[in-house]
Write a protein that holds these residues in place. Sequence first.
Motif, PDB file in Angstrom:
ATOM      1  N   VAL A 130       0.642  -1.147   0.056  1.00 42.59           N
ATOM      2  CA  VAL A 130       0.082  -0.145   0.142  1.00 42.59           C
ATOM      3  C   VAL A 130       0.700   1.117   0.028  1.00 42.59           C
ATOM      4  O   VAL A 130       0.725   1.935  -0.857  1.00 42.59           O
ATOM      5  CB  VAL A 130      -0.943   0.153   1.134  1.00 42.59           C
ATOM      6  CG1 VAL A 130      -1.804   1.344   1.139  1.00 42.59           C
ATOM      7  CG2 VAL A 130      -2.006  -1.340   1.194  1.00 42.59           C
ATOM      8  N   VAL A 131       1.637   1.476   1.072  1.00 46.79           N
ATOM      9  CA  VAL A 131       2.424   2.681   1.169  1.00 46.79           C
ATOM     10  C   VAL A 131       3.461   2.726   0.180  1.00 46.79           C
ATOM     11  O   VAL A 131       3.455   3.939  -0.694  1.00 46.79           O
ATOM     12  CB  VAL A 131       3.157   2.699   2.659  1.00 46.79           C
ATOM     13  CG1 VAL A 131       4.064   4.036   2.727  1.00 46.79           C
ATOM     14  CG2 VAL A 131       1.992   2.621   3.598  1.00 46.79           C
ATOM     15  N   ILE A 132       4.312   1.846  -0.103  1.00 48.41           N
ATOM     16  CA  ILE A 132       5.187   1.706  -0.919  1.00 48.41           C
ATOM     17  C   ILE A 132       4.507   2.126  -2.620  1.00 48.41           C
ATOM     18  O   ILE A 132       5.179   2.987  -3.292  1.00 48.41           O
ATOM     19  CB  ILE A 132       6.214   0.831  -1.086  1.00 48.41           C
ATOM     20  CG1 ILE A 132       7.022   0.687   0.134  1.00 48.41           C
ATOM     21  CG2 ILE A 132       7.359   0.863  -2.239  1.00 48.41           C
ATOM     22  CD1 ILE A 132       7.873   1.860   0.527  1.00 48.41           C
ATOM     23  N   PRO A 133       3.858   1.517  -2.867  1.00 42.50           N
ATOM     24  CA  PRO A 133       3.270   1.632  -4.246  1.00 42.50           C
ATOM     25  C   PRO A 133       2.543   2.873  -4.408  1.00 42.50           C
ATOM     26  O   PRO A 133       1.901   3.410  -5.480  1.00 42.50           O
ATOM     27  CB  PRO A 133       2.440   0.389  -4.667  1.00 42.50           C
ATOM     28  CG  PRO A 133       2.859  -0.654  -3.548  1.00 42.50           C
ATOM     29  CD  PRO A 133       3.170   0.165  -2.460  1.00 42.50           C
ATOM     30  N   GLY A 134       2.091   3.719  -3.223  1.00 41.34           N
ATOM     31  CA  GLY A 134       1.392   4.704  -3.124  1.00 41.34           C
ATOM     32  C   GLY A 134      -0.381   4.443  -3.482  1.00 41.34           C
ATOM     33  O   GLY A 134      -0.987   5.451  -3.791  1.00 41.34           O
ATOM     34  N   LEU A 135      -0.825   3.366  -3.174  1.00 38.47           N
ATOM     35  CA  LEU A 135      -2.115   3.104  -3.130  1.00 38.47           C
ATOM     36  C   LEU A 135      -2.926   3.766  -1.995  1.00 38.47           C
ATOM     37  O   LEU A 135      -2.427   4.211  -0.732  1.00 38.47           O
ATOM     38  CB  LEU A 135      -2.565   1.470  -3.071  1.00 38.47           C
ATOM     39  CG  LEU A 135      -1.935   0.532  -3.909  1.00 38.47           C
ATOM     40  CD1 LEU A 135      -2.380  -0.724  -3.573  1.00 38.47           C
ATOM     41  CD2 LEU A 135      -2.534   0.953  -5.307  1.00 38.47           C
ATOM     42  N   SER A 136      -4.277   4.043  -2.331  1.00 38.68           N
ATOM     43  CA  SER A 136      -5.221   4.716  -1.294  1.00 38.68           C
ATOM     44  C   SER A 136      -5.559   3.772  -0.167  1.00 38.68           C
ATOM     45  O   SER A 136      -5.487   2.609  -0.339  1.00 38.68           O
ATOM     46  CB  SER A 136      -6.353   5.049  -2.091  1.00 38.68           C
ATOM     47  OG  SER A 136      -7.445   5.556  -1.312  1.00 38.68           O
ATOM     48  N   ASN A 137      -5.712   4.383   1.157  1.00 40.04           N
ATOM     49  CA  ASN A 137      -6.289   3.664   2.112  1.00 40.04           C
ATOM     50  C   ASN A 137      -7.494   3.162   1.898  1.00 40.04           C
ATOM     51  O   ASN A 137      -8.033   2.456   2.701  1.00 40.04           O
ATOM     52  CB  ASN A 137      -5.866   4.369   3.517  1.00 40.04           C
ATOM     53  CG  ASN A 137      -6.695   5.605   3.532  1.00 40.04           C
ATOM     54  OD1 ASN A 137      -7.654   5.754   2.699  1.00 40.04           O
ATOM     55  ND2 ASN A 137      -6.644   6.297   4.755  1.00 40.04           N
ATOM     56  N   SER A 138      -8.369   3.750   0.881  1.00 42.15           N
ATOM     57  CA  SER A 138      -9.470   3.105   0.659  1.00 42.15           C
ATOM     58  C   SER A 138      -9.603   1.889  -0.299  1.00 42.15           C
ATOM     59  O   SER A 138     -10.511   1.292  -0.571  1.00 42.15           O
ATOM     60  CB  SER A 138     -10.607   4.303  -0.189  1.00 42.15           C
ATOM     61  OG  SER A 138      -9.774   4.638  -1.439  1.00 42.15           O
ATOM     62  N   THR A 139      -8.318   1.217  -0.775  1.00 41.10           N
ATOM     63  CA  THR A 139      -8.268   0.226  -1.518  1.00 41.10           C
ATOM     64  C   THR A 139      -8.919  -1.105  -0.611  1.00 41.10           C
ATOM     65  O   THR A 139      -8.471  -1.090   0.639  1.00 41.10           O
ATOM     66  CB  THR A 139      -6.674  -0.316  -1.832  1.00 41.10           C
ATOM     67  OG1 THR A 139      -6.064   0.904  -2.520  1.00 41.10           O
ATOM     68  CG2 THR A 139      -6.356  -1.559  -2.508  1.00 41.10           C
ATOM     69  N   PRO A 140      -9.385  -1.894  -1.192  1.00 37.70           N
ATOM     70  CA  PRO A 140     -10.056  -3.007  -0.599  1.00 37.70           C
ATOM     71  C   PRO A 140      -8.970  -4.145  -0.103  1.00 37.70           C
ATOM     72  O   PRO A 140      -8.080  -4.280  -0.969  1.00 37.70           O
ATOM     73  CB  PRO A 140     -10.971  -3.824  -1.613  1.00 37.70           C
ATOM     74  CG  PRO A 140     -11.074  -2.788  -2.779  1.00 37.70           C
ATOM     75  CD  PRO A 140     -10.028  -1.813  -2.493  1.00 37.70           C
TER      76      PRO A 140
END
Length: 135
Positions: A60-70
């Motif tokens: 999540v953090v390293i790839p820059g995904l949103s915290n709303s990602t399922p």
Amino acid sequence: MDRDAPIKVYMTRKLIGVSPDDSVKRACEVMVEFDIGSLVVVEENRVVGFFTKSDIIRRVVIPGLSNSTPVREIMSGELITIDANTPVRDVLDLMAKKGVKHMLIEEDGEIVGIFSLSDLLTASRRRLETAIAAE
């Protein structure tokens, strides 16, 4: 610690989980609420995945995904399980070989608990406290 004792002696029976459709943020809130480092992912009363603090950093953090990602998009779907009667020494060996810090414990084909290195530390601390109190 009795290295020949079955892992069920040391495992935590209370499984805390989230749904695959829950957001990463919700999963993190649950981890903080219960002060734990991993969750099972449950769908229709069946464990379908595993989610850890490490997954949050790496996926999540390293790839820059949103915290709303399922959670389903970043959970580990390949479950590493071991039978509840397996000796602790074998479980620790497997954990070292697989490079994991948590192990799902299975009994009669069902996941009934989780074991982490902190469970072992807790048991060792209790044993030491008991020995000191007995002196």
